[in-house]
Motif scaffolding. Structure first.
Motif, PDB file in Angstrom:
ATOM      1  N   UNK A  25       0.819  -1.220   0.000  1.00 32.04           N
ATOM      2  CA  UNK A  25       0.000   0.000   0.000  1.00 32.04           C
ATOM      3  C   UNK A  25       0.849   1.265   0.000  1.00 32.04           C
ATOM      4  N   UNK A  26       2.071   1.187   0.545  1.00 36.41           N
ATOM      5  CA  UNK A  26       2.920   2.371   0.577  1.00 36.41           C
ATOM      6  C   UNK A  26       3.314   2.834  -0.809  1.00 36.41           C
ATOM      7  N   UNK A  27       3.936   1.932  -1.572  1.00 31.23           N
ATOM      8  CA  UNK A  27       4.366   2.304  -2.919  1.00 31.23           C
ATOM      9  C   UNK A  27       3.160   2.476  -3.828  1.00 31.23           C
ATOM     10  N   UNK A  28       2.116   1.666  -3.638  1.00 26.12           N
ATOM     11  CA  UNK A  28       0.925   1.779  -4.486  1.00 26.12           C
ATOM     12  C   UNK A  28       0.251   3.135  -4.306  1.00 26.12           C
ATOM     13  N   UNK A  29       0.186   3.615  -3.071  1.00 24.44           N
ATOM     14  CA  UNK A  29      -0.454   4.915  -2.833  1.00 24.44           C
ATOM     15  C   UNK A  29       0.326   6.045  -3.494  1.00 24.44           C
ATOM     16  N   UNK A  30       1.644   5.893  -3.577  1.00 26.74           N
ATOM     17  CA  UNK A  30       2.453   6.908  -4.262  1.00 26.74           C
ATOM     18  C   UNK A  30       2.181   6.912  -5.764  1.00 26.74           C
ATOM     19  N   UNK A  31       2.035   5.713  -6.350  1.00 32.30           N
ATOM     20  CA  UNK A  31       1.730   5.631  -7.778  1.00 32.30           C
ATOM     21  C   UNK A  31       0.315   6.139  -8.065  1.00 32.30           C
ATOM     22  N   UNK A  48      -4.267   4.524   5.075  1.00 35.18           N
ATOM     23  CA  UNK A  48      -5.024   4.655   6.323  1.00 35.18           C
ATOM     24  C   UNK A  48      -6.245   3.753   6.307  1.00 35.18           C
ATOM     25  N   UNK A  49      -6.914   3.668   5.156  1.00 33.15           N
ATOM     26  CA  UNK A  49      -8.108   2.842   5.045  1.00 33.15           C
ATOM     27  C   UNK A  49      -7.778   1.369   5.243  1.00 33.15           C
ATOM     28  N   UNK A  50      -6.621   0.947   4.734  1.00 32.16           N
ATOM     29  CA  UNK A  50      -6.210  -0.448   4.899  1.00 32.16           C
ATOM     30  C   UNK A  50      -6.202  -0.824   6.374  1.00 32.16           C
ATOM     31  N   UNK A  51      -5.609   0.031   7.194  1.00 36.06           N
ATOM     32  CA  UNK A  51      -5.437  -0.303   8.600  1.00 36.06           C
ATOM     33  C   UNK A  51      -6.639   0.069   9.464  1.00 36.06           C
ATOM     34  N   UNK A  52      -7.586   0.818   8.899  1.00 36.02           N
ATOM     35  CA  UNK A  52      -8.822   1.110   9.624  1.00 36.02           C
ATOM     36  C   UNK A  52      -9.559  -0.166   9.981  1.00 36.02           C
ATOM     37  N   UNK A 224       2.461   2.506  13.025  1.00 32.26           N
ATOM     38  CA  UNK A 224       2.444   3.885  12.542  1.00 32.26           C
ATOM     39  C   UNK A 224       3.784   4.294  11.958  1.00 32.26           C
ATOM     40  N   UNK A 225       4.859   3.904  12.631  1.00 33.37           N
ATOM     41  CA  UNK A 225       6.214   4.187  12.132  1.00 33.37           C
ATOM     42  C   UNK A 225       6.477   3.399  10.853  1.00 33.37           C
ATOM     43  N   UNK A 226       6.008   2.152  10.826  1.00 33.21           N
ATOM     44  CA  UNK A 226       6.220   1.284   9.668  1.00 33.21           C
ATOM     45  C   UNK A 226       5.534   1.845   8.424  1.00 33.21           C
ATOM     46  N   UNK A 227       4.233   2.084   8.522  1.00 29.34           N
ATOM     47  CA  UNK A 227       3.476   2.599   7.381  1.00 29.34           C
ATOM     48  C   UNK A 227       3.935   4.021   7.048  1.00 29.34           C
ATOM     49  N   UNK A 228       4.229   4.794   8.094  1.00 27.75           N
ATOM     50  CA  UNK A 228       4.674   6.164   7.875  1.00 27.75           C
ATOM     51  C   UNK A 228       5.968   6.244   7.087  1.00 27.75           C
ATOM     52  N   UNK A 229       6.945   5.413   7.448  1.00 26.46           N
ATOM     53  CA  UNK A 229       8.220   5.413   6.719  1.00 26.46           C
ATOM     54  C   UNK A 229       8.031   4.895   5.303  1.00 26.46           C
ATOM     55  N   UNK A 230       7.260   3.831   5.178  1.00 23.50           N
ATOM     56  CA  UNK A 230       6.958   3.229   3.883  1.00 23.50           C
ATOM     57  C   UNK A 230       6.392   4.274   2.919  1.00 23.50           C
ATOM     58  N   UNK A 231       5.518   5.127   3.433  1.00 26.49           N
ATOM     59  CA  UNK A 231       4.846   6.120   2.602  1.00 26.49           C
ATOM     60  C   UNK A 231       5.654   7.402   2.443  1.00 26.49           C
ATOM     61  N   UNK A 232       6.341   7.820   3.505  1.00 30.13           N
ATOM     62  CA  UNK A 232       6.975   9.140   3.540  1.00 30.13           C
ATOM     63  C   UNK A 232       8.392   9.165   2.984  1.00 30.13           C
ATOM     64  N   UNK A 345      -3.152   1.775  14.325  1.00 33.10           N
ATOM     65  CA  UNK A 345      -2.173   2.868  14.275  1.00 33.10           C
ATOM     66  C   UNK A 345      -1.756   3.190  12.859  1.00 33.10           C
ATOM     67  N   UNK A 346      -1.873   2.208  11.959  1.00 27.27           N
ATOM     68  CA  UNK A 346      -1.572   2.437  10.552  1.00 27.27           C
ATOM     69  C   UNK A 346      -2.580   3.338   9.876  1.00 27.27           C
ATOM     70  N   UNK A 347      -3.723   3.560  10.526  1.00 24.12           N
ATOM     71  CA  UNK A 347      -4.700   4.540  10.042  1.00 24.12           C
ATOM     72  C   UNK A 347      -4.445   5.906  10.674  1.00 24.12           C
ATOM     73  N   UNK A 348      -4.228   5.909  11.976  1.00 27.87           N
ATOM     74  CA  UNK A 348      -4.082   7.166  12.713  1.00 27.87           C
ATOM     75  C   UNK A 348      -2.848   7.943  12.273  1.00 27.87           C
TER      76      UNK A 348
END
Length: 385
Positions: A25-31, A48-52, A224-232, A345-348
C-alpha cells in the motif's frame, strides 16, 4: 522435525509471506497519487483505510477463532486477500483502489489475528518470540519485493497487459492462491477452543490490564512508524533531492531490505541476548533515524536514516506481541485480536502525517513518527528478560 511438521511449518511461513502483501500500500499509494494528481492528505487515505479495518475486525476475529479454529480463519483471510488483489487488474480509479485496499485490510486483519496464534500450534514448546521474528523475516521479503515489482511494471519494455505498475497485484494474487492450497492440505493440530465463549466486551476488558494496554499502544506506534516510513521516505527524497517517483521508490525498497535483514538477524540475536536489551538497541536506532530524516539533506544521511528505522522497527512487533501473549496463556486468542487491533495505528499515523506534511513539509510527518518512537522508550521497563 518430521515431514508432517515440516509441511505445516512451510505452509505457515508462506502465510507470513502473504501477510506481507499489505505493505504494497505504501508504494501503491504513491503511484495512485501520481496517476490521479492527489494531495498528500488525500493519497494517505489509501494506506489509512487499509489499517482502519484492523479496528473493526481484529477482536471479532479472535472470537471467530474460538468457533472455527485458527487454520480455517487463516484460510478465510487468504480468500479475502486474493479477492482484493483481483480488483486492481480491472482499473486504477480512486474508488476501485479504495475497495481493493479495504478488502486487503480486512484480509490482513483476519490473517494477522489468527496466524500468530497458529504458530504456537505448530511450534509447540518452541521459542515463540524468535519464531514470530522469523515469520516477520518471511513477511518482509514480500514487503521489499513490492516496490521493485511495481517499478519493473512501470518501466519495463516487456508487455504487462496494460497494467503497468499494477502488474504487482496479479503476481501476488497467484502466490496467494498457491499459499491457500498448501495450507488447506497441511495437517495442523490445534488446541480445542470451539467450546470457549467470549464476547467483544470480554475481549476489550482485557485492556484494563496494564501489560495488555501498554502493548496495544506499543503496536499502534510500531505500525504507525512502519506505514509512515513506507509512505513518507520516497516523498522526502523527492522534496529534498528532486528525485522522480521511480527513483525515490528505492527508499521504500531500502527500508524493507533492512527490515528483512533485521528480522532475519533478530531471530538469532533473540536467542543470545535478552529481549529487553535488543528492544532498547532497536528503539535507539529508530530515534537516530528520526533525527536524520528531519534534518538530513544528502542522500547518504537520508538513506542511512531509512536503513536505521527499517532495521530498528523490524523486531518491535514480535517482541511486543510475544510479551502480550505470554501475559495470559489462557486468553491468547482474545489478546491476539486486541494486539492486531493496535494495527489501527496504521490509520491514525498516516492521516496525521498527511496533515502535518501539507502544513510543514515532510519534516512535519517525521515528527509525528518521532512521537511514536518516544513512546516505545517508555515500554522498555515492561519487557521481561
Amino acid at each position: 522435525m518430521n515431514d508432517i511438521k515440516k509441511i505445516s511449518l512451510v505452509s505457515v511461513m508462506l502465510c507470513f509471506f502473504a501477510m506481507g502483501f499489505v505493505d504494497l500500500v505504501g508504494i501503491a499509494s504513491n503511484f495512485v497519487k501520481a496517476d490521479l494528481q492527489l494531495s498528500d492528505s488525500v493519497a494517505n487515505v489509501l494506506p489509512s483505510l487499509v489499517f482502519f479495518w484492523f479496528l473493526i475486525f481484529s477482536v471479532p476475529t479472535g472470537m471467530l477463532m474460538n468457533k472455527i479454529g485458527r487454520k480455517r480463519t487463516v484460510l478465510l483471510s487468504l480468500l479475502v486477500t486474493v479477492v482484493s488483489l483481483v480488483l486492481p487488474i480491472f482499473g486504477s480509479s480512486f474508488y476501485l483502489m479504495l475497495l481493493s485496499f479495504s478488502l486487503l485490510g480486512i484480509g490482513n486483519a483476519l490473517m494477522q489475528t489468527s496466524l500468530n496464534p497458529l504458530v504456537s500450534s505448530v511450534i509447540k514448546g518452541g521459542n515463540l518470540a524468535s519464531t514470530l521474528t522469523f515469520g516477520q523475516f518471511v513477511k518482509a521479503i514480500a514487503s521489499f519485493m513490492a516496490p521493485y515489482i511495481a517499478m519493473w511494471g512501470a518501466m519495463s519494455a516487456i508487455p504487462t497487459f496494460g497494467l503497468g505498475w499494477r502488474v504487482l497485484f496479479p503476481i501476488y494474487m497467484v502466490i496467494g492462491v498457491l499459499t491457500s492450497l498448501l495450507l488447506a492440505s497441511a495437517p495442523i493440530e490445534e488446541e480445542r477452543t470451539e467450546d470457549r465463549q467470549s464476547s467483544v466486551v470480554d475481549c476489550v476488558k482485557l485492556l484494563s490490564r496494564p501489560m495488555v494496554l501498554l502493548s496495544f499502544v506499543g503496536i499502534m506506534c510500531h505500525v504507525g512508524i512502519d506505514v509512515g516510513t513506507n509512505t513518507t521516505a520516497p516523498k522526502i527524497l523527492m522534496e529534498r533531492l528532486g528525485m522522480s517517483l521511480n527513483d525515490a521508490a528505492t527508499a521504500t525498497s531500502l527500508y524493507f531490505i533492512f527490515r528483512t535483514l533485521g528480522s532475519l538477524t533478530g531471530s538469532f540475536f533473540l536467542r543470545v541476548v535478552s529481549g529487553k536489551t535488543f528492544f532498547l538497541i532497536s528503539v535507539v536506532m529508530m530515534a537516530l533515524a528520526m533525527v536524520g530524516m528531519v534534518f538530513g539533506t544528502t542522500e547518504a544521511v537520508l538513506y542511512t536514516s531509512v536503513a536505521l528505522v527499517g532495521y530498528g522497527n523490524s523486531n518491535i512487533f514480535p517482541l511486543i506481541f510475544a510479551q502480550a501473549l505470554l501475559s495470559d496463556k489462557g486468553k491468547q486468542n482474545e489478546i491476539s485480536g486486541l494486539m492486531i487491533m493496535g494495527l489501527f495505528g496504521g490509520t491514525v499515523f498516516p492521516l496525521i502525517m498527511g496533515l502535518a506534511s501539507d502544513a510543514a513539509g515532510q519534516a512535519g510527518a517525521v515528527v509525528v513518527m518521532a512521537i511514536g518512537v518516544a513512546y516505545l522508550f517508555t515500554y522498555i521497563p515492561r519487557i521481561k528478560k
